[in-house]
Design a protein around this motif. Structure first.
Motif, mmCIF file in Angstrom:
data_model
loop_
_atom_site.group_PDB
_atom_site.id
_atom_site.type_symbol
_atom_site.label_atom_id
_atom_site.label_comp_id
_atom_site.label_asym_id
_atom_site.label_seq_id
_atom_site.Cartn_x
_atom_site.Cartn_y
_atom_site.Cartn_z
ATOM 1 N N LEU A 1 2.241 -0.552 8.904
ATOM 2 C CA LEU A 1 1.405 -1.442 9.377
ATOM 3 C C LEU A 1 0.559 -2.389 8.677
ATOM 4 C CD1 LEU A 1 0.427 0.321 12.995
ATOM 5 C CD2 LEU A 1 2.447 -1.182 12.497
ATOM 6 N N TRP A 2 0.315 -1.677 7.320
ATOM 7 C CA TRP A 2 -0.666 -2.187 6.450
ATOM 8 C C TRP A 2 -0.244 -3.749 6.117
ATOM 9 C CZ3 TRP A 2 -4.867 -1.248 3.788
ATOM 10 C CH2 TRP A 2 -5.138 -1.988 2.613
ATOM 11 N N ARG A 3 -1.353 -4.571 6.207
ATOM 12 C CA ARG A 3 -1.301 -6.126 6.160
ATOM 13 C C ARG A 3 -0.025 -6.705 6.936
ATOM 14 N NH1 ARG A 3 -2.335 -8.725 0.600
ATOM 15 N NH2 ARG A 3 -3.002 -10.423 2.002
ATOM 16 N N LEU A 4 0.411 -6.011 8.103
ATOM 17 C CA LEU A 4 1.367 -6.650 8.617
ATOM 18 C C LEU A 4 1.537 -8.083 9.510
ATOM 19 C CD1 LEU A 4 4.614 -6.014 9.955
ATOM 20 C CD2 LEU A 4 3.455 -4.992 12.024
ATOM 21 N N MET B 1 1.026 -1.235 -0.048
ATOM 22 C CA MET B 1 0.039 0.002 0.000
ATOM 23 C C MET B 1 0.829 1.439 -0.102
ATOM 24 S SD MET B 1 -2.644 1.419 2.854
ATOM 25 C CE MET B 1 -3.352 2.829 2.821
ATOM 26 N N GLU B 2 0.463 2.157 -0.729
ATOM 27 C CA GLU B 2 1.409 3.496 -0.955
ATOM 28 C C GLU B 2 0.605 4.351 -0.004
ATOM 29 O OE1 GLU B 2 2.212 4.796 -4.823
ATOM 30 O OE2 GLU B 2 3.113 3.262 -5.126
ATOM 31 N N SER B 3 1.134 5.003 0.872
ATOM 32 C CA SER B 3 0.409 5.999 1.682
ATOM 33 C C SER B 3 1.596 7.047 2.379
ATOM 34 C CB SER B 3 -0.395 5.310 2.803
ATOM 35 O OG SER B 3 -0.871 5.964 3.896
ATOM 36 N N ASP B 4 0.744 8.277 2.307
ATOM 37 C CA ASP B 4 1.875 9.253 3.036
ATOM 38 C C ASP B 4 1.537 9.170 4.694
ATOM 39 O OD1 ASP B 4 2.608 10.317 0.501
ATOM 40 O OD2 ASP B 4 0.948 11.674 0.675
ATOM 41 N N ASP B 5 0.739 8.528 5.039
ATOM 42 C CA ASP B 5 0.655 8.239 6.576
ATOM 43 C C ASP B 5 1.538 6.981 6.958
ATOM 44 O OD1 ASP B 5 -0.199 7.387 9.071
ATOM 45 O OD2 ASP B 5 -2.314 8.142 8.811
ATOM 46 N N VAL C 1 10.101 -0.273 2.180
ATOM 47 C CA VAL C 1 11.000 -1.393 2.661
ATOM 48 C C VAL C 1 9.622 -2.693 3.039
ATOM 49 C CG1 VAL C 1 11.713 -1.940 5.076
ATOM 50 C CG2 VAL C 1 12.547 -0.009 4.039
ATOM 51 N N ARG C 2 8.482 -2.163 3.393
ATOM 52 C CA ARG C 2 7.575 -3.303 3.440
ATOM 53 C C ARG C 2 7.206 -3.940 2.162
ATOM 54 N NH1 ARG C 2 3.574 -3.645 6.775
ATOM 55 N NH2 ARG C 2 3.604 -5.818 5.736
ATOM 56 N N HIS C 3 7.396 -3.316 1.048
ATOM 57 C CA HIS C 3 6.816 -3.874 -0.311
ATOM 58 C C HIS C 3 7.947 -4.665 -0.743
ATOM 59 C CE1 HIS C 3 5.392 -4.247 -4.267
ATOM 60 N NE2 HIS C 3 6.273 -3.812 -4.811
ATOM 61 N N SER D 1 5.714 -9.451 6.280
ATOM 62 C CA SER D 1 4.776 -9.652 7.460
ATOM 63 C C SER D 1 5.429 -10.433 8.535
ATOM 64 C CB SER D 1 3.740 -10.325 6.705
ATOM 65 O OG SER D 1 3.929 -11.706 6.477
ATOM 66 N N ILE D 2 4.601 -10.177 9.641
ATOM 67 C CA ILE D 2 4.928 -11.472 10.725
ATOM 68 C C ILE D 2 3.586 -12.397 11.150
ATOM 69 C CG2 ILE D 2 6.353 -9.546 12.032
ATOM 70 C CD1 ILE D 2 4.015 -9.417 13.711
ATOM 71 N N GLY D 3 3.941 -13.646 11.203
ATOM 72 C CA GLY D 3 3.173 -14.582 11.424
ATOM 73 C C GLY D 3 2.823 -14.581 13.175
#
Length: 248
Positions: free
Chosen positions: A11-14, A1-5, A220-222, A227-229
């Motif tokens: 945290l998106w889909r973490l 997800m691209e977000s300025d926030d 970095v997330r992308h 993610s974490i399980g």
């Protein structure tokens, strides 16, 4: 997800939700009910895939829910899962292409670099275990992070990550995120036990005076830390709420 926030970008889909796995070990009906509760949570944007054993995929009702199958047996034909998780083994070429994303769990030992090179060669991703019977040290986990970052190798982490910040000998998921986002200080980030050293608001994710914008953490997330399980969705969420890090 691209977000300025930065909160949403970080945290998106973490959280890959794994309610049938220890220590929760919920029965299928209970696990599905808990996952349904997570999906309607005000913070459902943090929820990623439902992690489910490959041997029990027939227990899942038809739905659009994104599934990550743990290969306790071969993946059934036409399973239609989004991701697959398994242990590193011989015959990695057989795993390539069985799902959009394939994660192979690697031990942190003398052959770590060789194994991660093999994953890169076959277009697979890495998985690291952060808790359970053997908890990697800060030095060991930092080595895993550095080695993945150096290779541009995407990975996920699992086990022992219910805490936002390191506590009681358990790794924190904010620590792990900081170790990837603020590369070069991996061991110190993983060893941090002061929750006040971390900051997360709409503007930036920060740790000990270093800051990353929403665009930076989103990249970095992308590209690296998928993610974490966690067998619980709500325990990590409650810790983030207590720290005031979730958007209203």
């Amino acid at each position: 997800m691209e977000s300025d926030d930065a909160r949403r970008a970080l945290l998106w889909r973490l959280i890959d939700h794994a309610p049938t796995f220890p220590p929760a070990s919920l029965l299928p009906a209970e696990a599905l009910a808990e996952d349904a509760r997570a999906r309607v949570s005000p913070h459902a944007f943090v929820l990623a895939r439902l992690v489910w054993p490959a041997s029990r995929l027939d227990e899942l009702p038809p739905s659009e829910r994104a599934i990550s199958a743990v290969l306790d047996e071969p993946l059934p034909a036409g399973a239609g899962v989004e991701a697959v998780e398994t242990r590193f083994r011989e015959g990695l070429e057989e795993l390539a292409g069985i799902a959009d994303e394939v994660y192979a769990e690697v031990p942190i030992d003398d052959a770590l670099e060789q194994r991660l090179d093999a994953l890169v060669e076959h277009g697979l991703r890495a998985k690291v275990r952060c808790g359970g019977d053997e908890v990697p040290s800060d030095v060991e986990l930092a080595r895993f992070v550095r080695t993945c970052v150096e290779r541009g190798l995407g990975f996920k982490a699992t086990a022992g990550l219910h805490h936002a910040v390191r506590a009681s000998g358990e790794h924190g998921f904010l620590n792990l995120l900081a170790a990837v986002v603020f590369s070069g200080n991996e061991e110190a980030a993983l060893a941090e036990t002061d929750a006040d050293a971390f900051g997360l608001d709409a503007h930036a994710f920060s740790w000990r005076g270093r800051e990353a914008t929403g665009a930076e953490v989103g990249r970095v997330r992308h590209e690296l830390f998928h993610s974490i399980g966690s067998c619980s969705f709500f325990e990590p969420i409650q810790e983030l709420e207590a720290l005031g890090m979730l958007p209203a």
